[in-house]
Design an enzyme around this catalytic site. Structure first.
Site, PDB file in Angstrom:
ATOM      1  N   ASN A  53      -7.267   0.955   0.587  1.00  0.00           N
ATOM      2  CA  ASN A  53      -5.886   0.542   0.872  1.00  0.00           C
ATOM      3  C   ASN A  53      -5.484  -0.665   0.034  1.00  0.00           C
ATOM      4  O   ASN A  53      -4.346  -0.759  -0.447  1.00  0.00           O
ATOM      5  CB  ASN A  53      -5.734   0.214   2.358  1.00  0.00           C
ATOM      6  CG  ASN A  53      -5.851   1.442   3.244  1.00  0.00           C
ATOM      7  OD1 ASN A  53      -5.770   2.573   2.759  1.00  0.00           O
ATOM      8  ND2 ASN A  53      -6.060   1.230   4.525  1.00  0.00           N
ATOM      9  N   GLU A 112       0.840  -1.199   0.000  1.00  0.00           N
ATOM     10  CA  GLU A 112       0.000   0.000   0.000  1.00  0.00           C
ATOM     11  C   GLU A 112       0.876   1.252   0.000  1.00  0.00           C
ATOM     12  O   GLU A 112       0.613   2.210  -0.738  1.00  0.00           O
ATOM     13  CB  GLU A 112      -0.911  -0.010   1.222  1.00  0.00           C
ATOM     14  CG  GLU A 112      -1.754   1.243   1.379  1.00  0.00           C
ATOM     15  CD  GLU A 112      -2.270   1.404   2.791  1.00  0.00           C
ATOM     16  OE1 GLU A 112      -2.607   2.548   3.142  1.00  0.00           O
ATOM     17  OE2 GLU A 112      -2.314   0.413   3.540  1.00  0.00           O
ATOM     18  N   GLU A 122      -4.604   0.410  -3.499  1.00  0.00           N
ATOM     19  CA  GLU A 122      -3.241   0.941  -3.573  1.00  0.00           C
ATOM     20  C   GLU A 122      -2.212  -0.187  -3.514  1.00  0.00           C
ATOM     21  O   GLU A 122      -1.191  -0.145  -4.211  1.00  0.00           O
ATOM     22  CB  GLU A 122      -2.991   1.918  -2.433  1.00  0.00           C
ATOM     23  CG  GLU A 122      -3.675   3.257  -2.611  1.00  0.00           C
ATOM     24  CD  GLU A 122      -3.322   4.248  -1.527  1.00  0.00           C
ATOM     25  OE1 GLU A 122      -3.198   5.450  -1.839  1.00  0.00           O
ATOM     26  OE2 GLU A 122      -3.179   3.831  -0.359  1.00  0.00           O
ATOM     27  N   ASP A 173       0.785   3.865  -3.165  1.00  0.00           N
ATOM     28  CA  ASP A 173       0.384   5.256  -2.980  1.00  0.00           C
ATOM     29  C   ASP A 173       1.285   6.189  -3.785  1.00  0.00           C
ATOM     30  O   ASP A 173       0.809   7.093  -4.481  1.00  0.00           O
ATOM     31  CB  ASP A 173       0.442   5.601  -1.491  1.00  0.00           C
ATOM     32  CG  ASP A 173       0.129   7.064  -1.221  1.00  0.00           C
ATOM     33  OD1 ASP A 173      -1.041   7.454  -1.392  1.00  0.00           O
ATOM     34  OD2 ASP A 173       1.050   7.815  -0.857  1.00  0.00           O
TER      35      ASP A 173
END
Length: 245
Positions: free
Chosen positions: A132, A59, A135, A63
């Site tokens: 999440n 994650e 990502e 991002d």
């Protein structure tokens, strides 16, 4: 080290829960990408409630990759848009709401691997968990196939969202949209209040309410920060206000 047998941490996964082959195939078709290392996808879909390894590191990586890819996409797509509007527009496309929308379209909620307690409490539907995981999947694709490939996947995922954009609303977040809409109708600004905060200090979830007394509108939003929760509540309130008034 044979990557197909290891997670991104380089540790063999000991989780008993596994993705079903049929689910993996259907998901790959929706995503437009087939993982050469299924264990990497499994890690991306493993919530921390199942212990370690989980998707938190992926994650983190996803991002950064997502921000870069979306920035490039918007830069190339909207040649006349100034920096400030591009920044606000990007924020709208990489926030929890947008990622939750993508995750829901891909059916991630049905695939996410959760601890029993988290699943029983509705974790497979929680926007923050699905965002999440989205990502983490992006991070996993980047790790396996590099930026060029993950960029192609991201562009394909975001094209429908970009095509739905109203040019008059570029770069405006839900709270700003709602405020401007109410001001144009000479209505008092909305009132936001925190209804509930749950979870540990490092993983809190906020539940916020948005109230517009004059329109008799009351909506709620959930997010991993108070700001995200307010934006979600404002988004729902804005939709109701436009329809009713």
């Amino acid at each position: 080290m044979t990557r197909s047998k290891f997670t991104s941490q380089g540790i063999k996964s000991k989780h008993a829960k596994k993705l079903k082959k049929q689910d993996y195939t259907v998901f790959s078709q929706k995503l437009g990408y087939t993982f050469k290392q299924p264990d990497l996808l499994q890690e991306a879909l493993t919530h921390r409630s199942l212990g370690f390894p989980n998707n938190e590191r992926l994650e983190f990586l996803g991002d950064s990759v997502l921000n870069c890819a979306v920035s490039t996409l918007l830069f190339k797509r909207f040649l006349l848009l100034p920096e400030g509007d591009l920044t606000r527009l990007r924020a709208n496309f990489v926030n929890q709401d947008a990622l939750h929308q993508l995750a829901s379209a891909l059916g991630i909620g049905e695939l996410i691997l959760l601890g029993d307690g988290e699943r029983k409490s509705g974790g497979h539907q929680r926007p923050s968990i699905l965002a999440n995981a989205m990502e983490a999947i992006i991070g996993a694709i980047y790790l396996e196939s590099g930026f060029e490939k993950v960029d192609q996947v991201i562009v394909a995922l975001y094209d429908p969202l970009l095509n739905q954009l109203d040019p008059d609303l570029f770069g405006k977040d839900p709270k700003t949209l709602l405020q401007e809409y109410l001001q144009s109708r000479k209505v008092d600004l909305p009132e936001y209040s925190t209804l509930l905060t749950r979870g540990d200090a490092h993983a809190q979830v906020f539940h916020v309410e948005c109230v517009i007394p004059e329109f008799a509108i009351r909506t709620s939003g959930e997010g991993t920060s108070r700001r995200r929760a307010e934006q979600e509540a404002a988004r729902r309130a804005y939709k109701l206000a436009v329809v009713r008034h």
